[in-house]
Enzyme design. Structure first.
Site, PDB file in Angstrom:
ATOM      1  N   HIS A 128       0.872  -1.182   0.000  1.00 14.10           N
ATOM      2  CA  HIS A 128       0.000   0.000   0.000  1.00 14.10           C
ATOM      3  C   HIS A 128       0.904   1.226   0.000  1.00 14.10           C
ATOM      4  O   HIS A 128       2.139   1.117   0.003  1.00 14.10           O
ATOM      5  CB  HIS A 128      -0.951  -0.020   1.198  1.00 14.10           C
ATOM      6  CG  HIS A 128      -0.256  -0.257   2.510  1.00 14.10           C
ATOM      7  ND1 HIS A 128       0.594   0.661   3.084  1.00 14.10           N
ATOM      8  CD2 HIS A 128      -0.255  -1.329   3.342  1.00 14.10           C
ATOM      9  CE1 HIS A 128       1.054   0.190   4.215  1.00 14.10           C
ATOM     10  NE2 HIS A 128       0.567  -1.029   4.392  1.00 14.10           N
ATOM     11  N   HIS A 136       3.951   1.406   2.313  1.00 15.10           N
ATOM     12  CA  HIS A 136       5.159   0.729   1.827  1.00 15.10           C
ATOM     13  C   HIS A 136       5.835   1.564   0.739  1.00 15.10           C
ATOM     14  O   HIS A 136       7.067   1.690   0.706  1.00 15.10           O
ATOM     15  CB  HIS A 136       4.806  -0.618   1.187  1.00 15.10           C
ATOM     16  CG  HIS A 136       4.286  -1.653   2.126  1.00 15.10           C
ATOM     17  ND1 HIS A 136       2.991  -2.112   2.070  1.00 15.10           N
ATOM     18  CD2 HIS A 136       4.884  -2.338   3.130  1.00 15.10           C
ATOM     19  CE1 HIS A 136       2.810  -3.056   2.985  1.00 15.10           C
ATOM     20  NE2 HIS A 136       3.945  -3.197   3.657  1.00 15.10           N
TER      21      HIS A 136
END
Ligand code: PAF
Length: 283
Positions: free
Chosen positions: A34, A37
């Site tokens: 997501h 990250h």
């Protein structure tokens, strides 16, 4: 962007890059990437010549087998996202590549691992230390990037790095939140629309508690957060503790630390979410 599945191929490639004097940055992940990250990877690629991202759902850190089975696995989509944020190398090993035989190492992190996640998820941090040390050995990065959402994990990894004398700079990165405040997590994808709407109350309760923490005791703040969240349908607080940011031990009075952090784990239906918030700047 190159994708390697074997430690040997990864090491050959990194050996060559290192021999040219290039600095290696590393972001370990379990995939289902997501925006949180991606921000780690963006920072990693800005601060290093080469950025390596590992994608591996590590079985040894799951104390709940159902959680391991349900963990989203989206390698192809993850690689497409990583291309957009300057990732140079993806390391996506199989389980037998990382664990050709069971890892019997037992780490000791003392009081750091006996509270919060460590208390509620027996063996979790030992599994995290097993895989992160194996990944550090494979990648030998100059810097490694970890999100502060997993606040206790970050402390454990800093301690492991110290114990094993890794010459790796551990770079903590702030929590990335959705527009409404929910901390980004791969597990959010498992929430129903209704649960997702309710889950926002976790961060909202934390933010609200900080606005009046200066006038309230630690106990009152804890009571407010736990009661507020437990009143929301679907939500059940597993723990909420206000701890010293270094030792992770609970405080009873604000005077015990200059850096208090509230750490919470909440079940939203069957999905377990964690979050944390610093009370250092409470006013
Ligand atoms: O934070 C995670 O995603 C995992 O615990 C990590 C550090 C990648 C180890 O499996």
């Amino acid at each position: 962007m190159k994708i390697y599945h074997s430690i040997n191929d990864l090491q050959q490639a990194l050996l060559l890059l290192r021999s040219k004097g290039l600095q290696i940055g590393f972001v370990p992940t379990m995939g289902a990437l997501h925006n949180g990250h991606l921000q780690l990877v963006e920072r990693c690629s800005h601060e290093n010549s080469i950025s390596v991202v590992s994608i591996f759902v590590n079985p040894t850190q799951f104390n709940d087998k159902k959680d391991l089975v349900n963990y989203p696995r989206t390698l192809e989509a993850d690689c497409q996202l990583l291309e957009t944020v300057g990732c140079d190398i993806v390391f996506a090993p199989t389980e037998s590549e990382m664990y050709p035989e069971p890892d019997s190492r037992v780490f000791q992190f003392g009081a750091l691992e006996q509270v919060m996640e460590g208390a509620f998820r027996p063996g979790h941090f030992n599994g995290v230390a097993q895989i992160v040390s194996k990944l550090f050995d494979a990648v030998l990065p100059d810097r490694a990037y970890f999100g502060e959402k997993d606040f206790q994990q970050l402390a454990i990894i800093q301690e492991m790095t110290r114990q094993l004398n890794y010459q790796i700079e551990i770079v903590p990165c702030p929590i990335v939140r959705e527009a409404d405040g929910l901390a980004m997590s791969s597990r959010n994808a498992r929430l129903t629309a209704e649960q997702r709407k309710n889950a926002v109350q976790i961060s909202q309760a934390l933010f609200k508690s900080r606005t009046f923490a200066a006038d309230k005791s630690v106990k009152e703040v804890i009571e407010f957060v736990v009661t507020t969240i437990n009143e929301v349908p679907d939500l059940r607080v597993e723990y909420f503790e206000i701890v010293d940011a270094q030792t992770l031990q609970s405080i009873e009075d604000w005077s015990e630390t200059e850096n208090p952090v509230g750490c919470i784990a909440v079940f939203c239906g069957e999905v377990r979410l964690i979050d944390n918030l610093s009370y250092a700047s409470r006013i």
